[in-house]
Design an enzyme around this catalytic site. Structure first.
Site, PDB file in Angstrom:
ATOM      1  N   ASP A  23       6.703   2.581  -1.917  1.00 18.42           N
ATOM      2  CA  ASP A  23       6.443   3.259  -0.652  1.00 18.42           C
ATOM      3  C   ASP A  23       5.327   2.487   0.048  1.00 18.42           C
ATOM      4  O   ASP A  23       4.626   1.668  -0.568  1.00 18.42           O
ATOM      5  CB  ASP A  23       6.066   4.727  -0.880  1.00 18.42           C
ATOM      6  CG  ASP A  23       6.273   5.571   0.382  1.00 18.42           C
ATOM      7  OD1 ASP A  23       6.363   4.989   1.481  1.00 18.42           O
ATOM      8  OD2 ASP A  23       6.320   6.806   0.273  1.00 18.42           O
TER       9      ASP A  23
HETATM   10  C1  BGC Z   1       6.936   7.361   3.672  1.00 18.86           C
HETATM   11  C2  BGC Z   1       8.308   6.814   3.364  1.00 18.86           C
HETATM   12  C3  BGC Z   1       8.768   5.912   4.478  1.00 18.86           C
HETATM   13  C4  BGC Z   1       7.743   4.798   4.659  1.00 18.86           C
HETATM   14  C5  BGC Z   1       8.108   3.794   5.721  1.00 18.86           C
HETATM   15  C6  BGC Z   1       5.967   6.265   4.070  1.00 18.86           C
HETATM   16  O1  BGC Z   1       4.815   6.831   4.612  1.00 18.86           O
HETATM   17  O2  BGC Z   1       6.440   8.075   2.565  1.00 18.86           O
HETATM   18  O3  BGC Z   1       9.215   7.864   3.172  1.00 18.86           O
HETATM   19  O4  BGC Z   1      10.042   5.414   4.206  1.00 18.86           O
HETATM   20  O5  BGC Z   1       6.506   5.384   5.004  1.00 18.86           O
HETATM   21  O6  BGC Z   1       7.987   4.333   6.980  1.00 18.86           O
END
Ligand code: BGC
Length: 753
Positions: free
Chosen positions: A281
């Site tokens: 993530d």
């Molecule tokens: C989130 C993810 C997301 C990623 C990219 C993160 O803050 O937890 O679910 O895909 O950002 O935007």
């Protein structure tokens, strides 16, 4: 509107099906381009041709925006305001990876070049459809939009279990039951990937609250995890075959999700045989050597992490032997495997071309999903559907004159028409608070051209009550904004909306409440109102979707994918751990309820919720009958009849639960199967479910097997979890023999051979 009506989803599919001309005729120097070879062989051949620096590039991702505070700029090849970008190997015919969020449509980072897309209703709404076809079609639609925008990786597939109804991201996920959530999210992933793009499955694992998400430590045992959160992920993986998995921010039993040998190497890649790649993530990578060796294949979202762990430090670690060369090869091979398997190499995305999109057809997909997932919670005296003969209708609150609510954070899809309530705060991350410009008021007025439909914004309950008193019917709209990176403090509707509803209901007993919430809320006014429709976040066409259900053009058929508690005191953790958030505070969240999540917890503790899991009314009536449960070769199946005994066509969700008689599970009952059926008035249909043996077993950590214990089991056919426990539902007793299944539920011995 930036989308032009040109060709349909079907024609996109047709164009995709047959591949780039000559894709299977690989030049001799690029044998991995031969599409007749399997993904594993192609990935192996390509890895052999790559230099070390090319491999390192493939395992390092960037955020798709400049970050002034960190003095970083996005790669020029990335798309503005996108979630991410990874360099491919053009020399070898391996395209770049253009990544977008995802679960509800093509999302966008805020800014001047904001990207527009069709928004599906919330993930919980889709789960509430209990319909895999609807979930698949939604996925296929957003995957097609992503491809048209030039993206080949969707950061979708969120299936974190609803352990806490206050989790700000519940709206993105599939609810509290591993079978329902896993199947629905898996079907959506399958739909997305039908566009020859990759979808992730996320967030791996146990990221079940947002408060302290990057610092908290989940405490849970292996058995409980495998029977709850991990089971939902496992089922979604089997159903959807995602090309990538996104590991989560939180720690699990002391170790970060993205450097957990247990989660990544052992469970995901070892036990479940996952062949694709694990990406972190955004900001969830914390090391080079531990992360790489524990199974993280790609660092995402530079500059979100403290350091470029998979940049030069990884090169050095490989050169020093701290990370084996074979491991770096494996990391690259996994990315390539998914790219070959899912058509990303053979059907490369082109530059954005929105002319290929049929925005009207896509809007219709979103509308159908919304209408199939709205849950009619209460309908006293058939207050709904609304009669078209009503003369004076009051519409109150919830921005119903402007549109419908959406959830906040990275999943936010920006509508072509812009935000209908740009003044709402927060305006910045995880905002803006978005109201999609699809006003229920207008959709209601359209259906009642001769009536007086008056609107009151609800700011002054006394004025709203006055209007209610002067009206034949009152529709109160209530909203609860929930968002990524924050949880809600409690389950009450915010901004004194409970007071508003109570005042209006006291003034007119024909009050219908329409809820637009991220998840469960409490309803102190429930006995006073005639009807409640849970419309979740209903997506781009939410106003139309709601009006269609209110007026009975579409018969509601959604069923709750999560228990609605009567109060926070009924939850395993009455107070949310770590709330309110304090930056960088490290704390434990003890999931001592184990696998007894949601209705299982309520059953175990004998608690009566406000509305049970599985609940959902219709404008018609159904009867479930003729339950016949049987065991053949160790496999349990249950056949039954569903009859529409009412006067309108409708759809019912038959739910099959099992309760052990001679042995104990984590809870008295589990959902083991479901079927949504479509019936004309008076019609009946025979249906059946076959039960996954894991749902009849306890997981045994020592032997990594699922074990069914010999004995009697009660099979129950019910319309919701409370009915399943109530003694009135049809039931049958079956006898199962001792049986053992491997970690993926394949028979090993005992009765099941
Ligand atoms: C989130 C993810 C997301 C990623 C990219 C993160 O803050 O937890 O679910 O895909 O950002 O935007």
């Amino acid at each position: 509107m930036r989308f032009k009506k040109k060709i349909t989803l079907l024609s996109i599919a047709a164009a995709l099906c047959c591949g780039a001309a000559g894709a299977n005729e690989a030049p001799a120097e690029k044998p991995w381009m031969n599409s007749r070879l399997g993904a594993a062989e192609r990935a192996e051949l390509a890895v052999k041709a790559m230099t070390m620096d090319e491999k390192l590039k493939l395992v390092f991702g960037y955020f798709g925006m400049d970050q002034e505070s960190k003095k970083t700029t996005r790669p020029p090849e990335s798309y503005k305001q996108s979630a991410g970008f990874v360099y491919g190997v053009p020399r070898l015919g391996i395209p770049h990876l253009w990544e977008t969020d995802a679960g509800l449509g093509v999302a966008s980072q805020a800014g001047p070049d904001v990207r527009h897309g069709t928004a599906l209703p919330s993930g919980l709404n889709t789960a509430a459809t209990w319909d895999l076809k609807t979930a698949y079609e939604g996925g296929a639609m957003i995957g097609a939009e992503a491809r048209a925008h030039g993206f080949n990786v969707l950061l979708a597939g969120g299936v974190n279990l609803m352990r806490d109804p206050r989790n700000g991201r519940n709206f993105e996920y599939g609810g509290e039951d591993p079978l329902l959530a896993g199947k629905i999210v898996g079907a959506q992933i399958k739909g997305i990937q039908s566009n020859r793009v990759v979808s992730t499955l996320k967030h791996f694992a146990l990221n079940d609250q947002e408060t302290g998400r990057t610092t908290l430590n989940v405490k849970i045992g292996d058995q409980a995890a495998r029977m709850s959160d991990l089971l939902a992920l496992q089922i979604a993986k089997e159903e959807g075959n995602p090309g990538a998995v996104m590991c989560s921010y939180n720690r699990v039993n002391g170790v970060y999700g993205c450097e957990s040998e247990y989660l990544l190497n052992e469970v995901l890649k070892g036990d479940w045989g996952f062949k694709g790649w694990v990406m972190s993530d955004w900001g969830a990578t914390h090391s080079t050597i531990p992360a790489a060796n524990a199974g993280l294949d790609q660092q995402s979202g530079m500059p979100f992490d403290l350091a470029d762990y998979f940049g030069p430090p990884l090169k050095e670690a490989v050169q020093n032997g701290w990370v084996p060369q074979a491991r770096l090869d494996d990391m690259a091979r996994r990315v390539l495997h998914a790219m070959f398997e899912h058509g990303v190499v053979d059907h490369p995305v082109a530059a954005p071309d929105l002319k290929t999109l049929d925005s009207a057809a896509n809007a219709a997909v979103s509308l159908r999903d919304a209408q199939a997932g709205m849950v009619l919670l209460k309908n006293r005296g058939n207050a709904l559907p609304l009669s078209k003969s009503a003369k004076r209708i009051a519409v109150i609150g919830g921005y119903a004159d402007r549109g419908v609510m959406a959830g906040g954070g990275s999943s936010l899809v920006y509508p072509a028409g812009g935000n209908a309530a740009p003044e709402l705060t927060p305006k910045t991350w995880p905002g803006p608070v978005m109201i999609y410009p699809s006003p229920p008021l207008k959709a209601i007025q359209k259906r009642l051209p001769k009536a007086v439909v008056a609107y009151n914004d609800g700011a002054d309950p006394a004025a709203a009550a006055k209007l209610a008193r002067e009206s034949d019917v009152v529709l109160v709209f209530a909203t609860q904004w929930t968002a990524e990176a924050m949880d809600v403090p409690n389950l009450s509707l915010p901004n004194k909306q409970d007071e508003l509803i109570a005042a209006v209901a006291a003034a007119n007993d024909r009050t219908v409440v329409v809820l637009e919430t991220g998840g469960p809320v409490t309803m102190p006014w429930l006995p006073k109102v005639s009807a409640v429709l849970e419309a979740w976040y209903p997506g781009s066409n939410g106003g139309e979707a709601i009006a269609g259900v209110l007026f009975g053009e579409v018969n509601p058929s959604g069923h709750l994918p999560a228990t609605f508690p009567a109060s926070e005191s009924q939850l395993p953790r009455p107070a949310l751990d770590g709330y309110p958030e304090v930056a960088d505070r490290r704390f434990d969240v003890d999931y001592s309820e184990g696998a007894a999540v949601g209705y299982k917890w309520f059953d175990l503790k004998g608690l009566k919720p406000l509305f049970p899991f599985g609940h959902g009314l219709s404008y018609t009536e159904f009867a479930l009958s003729d339950l016949a449960a049987g065991v053949k070769d160790g496999v349990l199946s249950a056949a039954f009849t569903v009859k529409n005994t009412g006067k309108l066509a409708g759809r019912e969700v038959a739910q099959v639960y099992v309760s052990p008689v001679d042995t104990r599970w984590e809870a008295p009952r589990r959902l083991v199967g479901f079927q949504k059926v479509d019936l004309k008035p008076g019609a009946r249909v025979k249906s059946s479910v076959t039960v996954d043996p894991r749902l009849l077993a306890m997981y045994d950590s020592a032997t990594k097997t699922w074990r069914v214990a010999k004995g009697a089991y009660k099979v129950i056919l019910a319309a919701d979890a409370a009915e399943a426990g109530g003694g009135k539902a049809a039931s049958a007793v079956v006898h199962l023999e001792d049986a053992v299944y491997d970690v993926n539920g394949k028979p090993l011995g005992g009765q099941a051979r």
